[in-house]
Design a protein around this motif. Structure first.
Motif, PDB file in Angstrom:
ATOM      1  N   VAL A 179       0.179  -5.944   7.096  1.00 50.27           N
ATOM      2  CA  VAL A 179       0.843  -6.697   6.223  1.00 50.27           C
ATOM      3  C   VAL A 179       0.644  -7.978   5.537  1.00 50.27           C
ATOM      4  O   VAL A 179       0.481  -8.970   6.604  1.00 50.27           O
ATOM      5  N   GLY A 180      -0.191  -7.625   4.526  1.00 51.62           N
ATOM      6  CA  GLY A 180      -0.673 -10.256   3.528  1.00 51.62           C
ATOM      7  C   GLY A 180      -2.507  -9.854   4.214  1.00 51.62           C
ATOM      8  O   GLY A 180      -3.281 -10.682   3.904  1.00 51.62           O
ATOM      9  N   THR A 196       1.679  -5.264   1.273  1.00 49.03           N
ATOM     10  CA  THR A 196       1.982  -5.253   1.598  1.00 49.03           C
ATOM     11  C   THR A 196       3.090  -4.417   1.960  1.00 49.03           C
ATOM     12  O   THR A 196       3.027  -3.428   2.712  1.00 49.03           O
ATOM     13  N   ALA A 197       4.529  -5.316   2.191  1.00 45.71           N
ATOM     14  CA  ALA A 197       5.027  -4.198   3.050  1.00 45.71           C
ATOM     15  C   ALA A 197       4.945  -3.025   2.411  1.00 45.71           C
ATOM     16  O   ALA A 197       5.675  -1.937   3.712  1.00 45.71           O
ATOM     17  N   ASN A 198       4.931  -2.479   1.079  1.00 49.55           N
ATOM     18  CA  ASN A 198       5.907  -1.315   0.777  1.00 49.55           C
ATOM     19  C   ASN A 198       3.898  -0.091   1.507  1.00 49.55           C
ATOM     20  O   ASN A 198       4.417   0.593   1.239  1.00 49.55           O
ATOM     21  N   ASP A 199       3.223  -0.968   2.139  1.00 47.38           N
ATOM     22  CA  ASP A 199       2.204   0.225   2.444  1.00 47.38           C
ATOM     23  C   ASP A 199       2.320   0.367   4.216  1.00 47.38           C
ATOM     24  O   ASP A 199       1.732   0.793   4.983  1.00 47.38           O
ATOM     25  N   THR A 200       3.459  -0.764   4.728  1.00 45.41           N
ATOM     26  CA  THR A 200       3.707  -0.189   6.164  1.00 45.41           C
ATOM     27  C   THR A 200       4.340   1.208   7.254  1.00 45.41           C
ATOM     28  O   THR A 200       4.689   2.279   5.982  1.00 45.41           O
ATOM     29  N   TRP A 259      -4.908 -13.050   4.354  1.00 42.43           N
ATOM     30  CA  TRP A 259      -5.711 -13.543   2.323  1.00 42.43           C
ATOM     31  C   TRP A 259      -5.327 -14.646   2.613  1.00 42.43           C
ATOM     32  O   TRP A 259      -6.086 -15.384   1.539  1.00 42.43           O
ATOM     33  N   HIS A 264      -7.768  -4.879  -1.673  1.00 45.55           N
ATOM     34  CA  HIS A 264      -6.975  -4.601  -2.261  1.00 45.55           C
ATOM     35  C   HIS A 264      -5.586  -5.602  -1.123  1.00 45.55           C
ATOM     36  O   HIS A 264      -6.340  -5.842  -0.161  1.00 45.55           O
ATOM     37  N   ILE A 265      -4.585  -6.417  -1.395  1.00 48.38           N
ATOM     38  CA  ILE A 265      -3.928  -7.543  -0.476  1.00 48.38           C
ATOM     39  C   ILE A 265      -2.685  -6.287   0.239  1.00 48.38           C
ATOM     40  O   ILE A 265      -1.957  -4.916  -0.695  1.00 48.38           O
TER      41      ILE A 265
END
Length: 180
Positions: A76-77, A25-29, A105, A22-23
């Motif tokens: 992120v990334g 993203t900002a939603n995961d921070t 990534w 899974h990559i």
């Protein structure tokens, strides 16, 4: 392999081993700008659940998570790889070992380990009752070591549970509240 009537044949570890990638993203921070530990824990639970379902041949539920270790932050990334396998089986329970790796990534550098965990799953039938799982068959020396270590962790979990229950019974007998 010969089967004893009424018993399930064993399954090799490789039959249910899986990797979830899974990559981030900002939603995961979180507020620090790194990936929430809870996001990583969900990925760990998802990958372990897939392994438990594959190994048991049906639904399985998370019973416990042991030793979730966060070794390095995830950013992120990062491309996160969650590698899971069944280390040990009991009658209806399975210990799933999980390694979490991360790599940028857009870079060709090797992934580094950023976390690990052990989860216990219970196989359940359509009514949510425990059901029998096939024995796990270690295939390599590393698999055999992991199986032996899983048995040690199980022994410790059971001993801890017995010690806590004994303490609660003792405190209840002494007149202390036994609910908490």
């Amino acid at each position: 392999m010969t089967e004893i009537p009424g018993e399930l044949g064993g399954k090799p570890i490789s039959a249910s081993r899986t990797t979830l990638s899974h990559i981030m993203t900002a939603n995961d921070t979180n507020l620090l700008g790194t990936v929430h530990g809870g996001v990583i824990m969900k990925l760990v639970d998802d990958a372990a659940g897939a392994v438990a379902g594959r190994h048991s041949g049906g639904p399985a539920v998370t019973a416990s998570m042991d030793e979730m270790a966060f070794l390095a932050p995830v950013r992120v990334g990062d491309l996160v790889h969650v590698k899971a396998q069944c280390n040990w089986t009991g009658r209806s329970s399975m210990e799933i070992g999980v390694r979490v790796l991360a790599e940028r990534w857009n870079e060709s550098t090797p992934a580094t380990q950023v976390g690990s965990a052990y989860l216990v799953f219970t196989a359940v039938d359509s009514e949510g009752k425990p059901r029998t799982v096939p024995p796990v068959l270690p295939e390599t020396e590393q698999d055999e070591r992991r199986n032996q270590e899983a048995q040690i962790r199980r022994t410790h979990r059971l001993a801890r549970r017995r010690a806590i229950m004994a303490l609660r019974e003792e405190r209840t007998a002494q007149g202390f509240d036994g609910d908490s």
